[in-house]
Design a protein around this motif. Structure first.
Motif, mmCIF file in Angstrom:
data_model
loop_
_atom_site.group_PDB
_atom_site.id
_atom_site.type_symbol
_atom_site.label_atom_id
_atom_site.label_comp_id
_atom_site.label_asym_id
_atom_site.label_seq_id
_atom_site.Cartn_x
_atom_site.Cartn_y
_atom_site.Cartn_z
ATOM 1 N N ILE A 36 14.764 -2.501 -4.768
ATOM 2 C CA ILE A 36 14.371 -0.941 -4.424
ATOM 3 C C ILE A 36 15.438 -0.735 -3.594
ATOM 4 C CG2 ILE A 36 12.245 0.531 -4.148
ATOM 5 C CD1 ILE A 36 10.176 -1.180 -5.181
ATOM 6 N N PRO A 37 16.155 0.343 -4.607
ATOM 7 C CA PRO A 37 16.982 1.435 -3.260
ATOM 8 C C PRO A 37 15.814 2.702 -2.172
ATOM 9 C CG PRO A 37 17.018 2.107 -5.587
ATOM 10 C CD PRO A 37 16.678 1.046 -5.525
ATOM 11 N N ASP A 38 16.854 2.807 -1.419
ATOM 12 C CA ASP A 38 16.101 3.936 -0.851
ATOM 13 C C ASP A 38 16.220 5.594 -1.481
ATOM 14 O OD1 ASP A 38 16.263 3.032 1.175
ATOM 15 O OD2 ASP A 38 18.271 2.855 2.526
ATOM 16 N N SER A 39 16.934 5.780 -2.434
ATOM 17 C CA SER A 39 17.139 6.586 -3.027
ATOM 18 C C SER A 39 17.624 6.459 -4.966
ATOM 19 C CB SER A 39 18.458 7.847 -2.738
ATOM 20 O OG SER A 39 19.145 7.047 -2.366
ATOM 21 N N LEU A 40 16.931 7.275 -5.748
ATOM 22 C CA LEU A 40 17.591 7.231 -6.838
ATOM 23 C C LEU A 40 17.959 8.553 -7.316
ATOM 24 C CD1 LEU A 40 13.658 6.017 -8.345
ATOM 25 C CD2 LEU A 40 15.949 4.442 -8.276
ATOM 26 N N GLU A 54 11.018 -20.181 4.873
ATOM 27 C CA GLU A 54 11.448 -19.985 6.115
ATOM 28 C C GLU A 54 12.798 -19.011 5.881
ATOM 29 O OE1 GLU A 54 13.353 -23.515 5.193
ATOM 30 O OE2 GLU A 54 11.418 -24.862 5.278
ATOM 31 N N GLN A 55 13.601 -18.619 5.061
ATOM 32 C CA GLN A 55 13.996 -17.167 5.729
ATOM 33 C C GLN A 55 13.098 -16.196 5.430
ATOM 34 O OE1 GLN A 55 15.972 -17.531 1.244
ATOM 35 N NE2 GLN A 55 17.912 -19.782 2.053
ATOM 36 N N GLY A 56 11.995 -15.768 5.391
ATOM 37 C CA GLY A 56 11.525 -14.398 5.512
ATOM 38 C C GLY A 56 11.295 -13.323 4.401
ATOM 39 N N LYS A 57 11.657 -14.929 3.514
ATOM 40 C CA LYS A 57 11.964 -13.986 1.685
ATOM 41 C C LYS A 57 10.063 -14.945 0.999
ATOM 42 C CE LYS A 57 15.642 -15.210 0.342
ATOM 43 N NZ LYS A 57 16.849 -15.007 -0.484
ATOM 44 N N ASN A 58 9.072 -14.465 1.487
ATOM 45 C CA ASN A 58 7.890 -14.632 0.765
ATOM 46 C C ASN A 58 7.587 -13.650 -0.231
ATOM 47 O OD1 ASN A 58 6.678 -16.439 2.969
ATOM 48 N ND2 ASN A 58 6.547 -14.596 3.280
ATOM 49 N N GLU A 100 7.069 -7.405 -2.572
ATOM 50 C CA GLU A 100 8.391 -7.418 -1.302
ATOM 51 C C GLU A 100 9.072 -8.873 -2.017
ATOM 52 O OE1 GLU A 100 6.804 -6.581 2.260
ATOM 53 O OE2 GLU A 100 5.903 -4.953 1.597
ATOM 54 N N PHE A 101 10.350 -9.485 -1.392
ATOM 55 C CA PHE A 101 11.000 -10.387 -1.281
ATOM 56 C C PHE A 101 12.027 -10.856 -0.225
ATOM 57 C CE2 PHE A 101 14.064 -13.377 -2.950
ATOM 58 C CZ PHE A 101 12.834 -14.771 -2.684
ATOM 59 N N GLY A 102 11.225 -10.087 1.299
ATOM 60 C CA GLY A 102 12.156 -9.834 2.381
ATOM 61 C C GLY A 102 12.111 -8.499 2.618
ATOM 62 N N ALA A 162 9.432 -26.253 -3.794
ATOM 63 C CA ALA A 162 10.124 -26.259 -3.287
ATOM 64 C C ALA A 162 11.375 -25.149 -2.385
ATOM 65 C CB ALA A 162 11.424 -27.402 -3.303
ATOM 66 N N ALA A 163 11.440 -24.151 -4.024
ATOM 67 C CA ALA A 163 11.882 -22.998 -3.782
ATOM 68 C C ALA A 163 11.496 -21.937 -3.063
ATOM 69 C CB ALA A 163 11.987 -22.090 -4.730
ATOM 70 N N ALA A 164 10.092 -21.427 -3.454
ATOM 71 C CA ALA A 164 8.878 -21.289 -2.567
ATOM 72 C C ALA A 164 9.294 -21.097 -0.691
ATOM 73 C CB ALA A 164 7.143 -20.743 -3.170
ATOM 74 N N SER A 165 9.194 -22.577 -0.285
ATOM 75 C CA SER A 165 8.736 -23.353 1.072
ATOM 76 C C SER A 165 10.363 -22.662 1.399
ATOM 77 C CB SER A 165 9.094 -24.200 0.853
ATOM 78 O OG SER A 165 8.122 -24.987 0.636
#
Length: 252
Positions: free
Chosen positions: A241-245, A186-190, A213-215, A179-182
């Motif tokens: 993951i930030p753009d810079s470290l 729907e939120q674009g966070k596969n 990736e999670f969105g 249910a959470a994965a579905s």
């Protein structure tokens, strides 16, 4: 000489429990390598971080997993920001000193779908004689299900009778995960896992450090408890993951 787990517990107790910058000299190696997005590389950056911790700072430990020279901590930081942060910290120990550090943090959620917290549940590793079998089970799950996205084999790895969930947005059991994965899709966070970087195992507890990736690009830290050859419990931190470290070592 202390084992790696004792070294990390003593070192972090002095650094972050007592907030003692001089503990860097006793417990941190000269080539200390940092992967956190919160600190620059090296001993002096760690010393500055410890010195900056305020009176409201504290750490609430949940569990510790040791695997050779790697030791993972799971717990909650208080006073490290405006809200408590659930965290996984991973240290590599070399010659009795902290040599390398990775971490991932996410805000504490007070109301979860399962009713469980992000850190409660069994704390001590058990079934130590099953470490390698449990590592193999979770590694297979990571490759076939998480990376391979073959959800038809979920029941080969996860118990259909008991699956306690600590991700704040998922309910218990395979149905709760589905249910959470579905909802996430729907939120674009596969849930996309591209690389499994580390597998840390002690007894019935196995921790995965992964990238995907999670969105947006994220670091996945998934902790599983195994019983009778099946995964029966799950904790996690999913951190963008930030753009810079503040260093050139990468997050992984």
């Amino acid at each position: 000489m202390m084992n790696a787990k004792d070294t990390v517990l003593q070192a972090t107790g002095e650094l972050f429990g007592k907030k003692d910058p001089s503990a860097v000299d006793r417990w941190v190696g000269p080539g200390y390598r940092q992967h956190s997005s919160l600190a620059a590389d090296g001993r002096e950056a760690l010393r500055d971080l410890v010195a900056s911790l305020g009176d409201g700072f504290g750490y609430e430990d949940a569990r510790v997993i040791a695997d050779g020279d790697l030791v993972a901590l799971h717990g909650i930081y208080h006073g490290f920001g405006p809200a408590p942060l659930v965290a996984f910290d991973l240290f590599r120990v070399e010659n009795g000193e902290l040599a390398e550090h990775w971490d991932a943090l996410t805000p504490l959620v007070t109301t979860t779908v399962s009713g469980r917290t992000q850190t409660d549940g069994p704390a001590q590793p058990t079934d130590l004689d099953r470490t390698e079998a449990n590592r193999a089970l979770v590694s297979g799950f990571a490759e076939k299900v998480l990376k391979g996205a073959d959800y038809s084999v979920l029941a080969d790895y996860i118990s259909t009778e008991t699956y306690h969930q600590h991700n704040p947005e998922a309910g218990d059991g395979l149905d709760g995960f589905g249910a959470a994965a579905s909802k996430w899709a729907e939120q674009g966070k596969n849930l996309v896992y591209t690389t499994i970087h580390k597998v840390i195992a002690e007894g019935d507890l196995v921790l995965l450090q992964s990238e995907g990736e999670f969105g947006v690009p994220v670091a996945y830290w998934d902790l599983f408890r195994v019983a009778d050859g099946k995964i029966v419990e799950h904790w996690d931190v999913v951190a963008p993951i930030p753009d810079s470290l503040p260093h050139g070592n990468g997050l992984f």
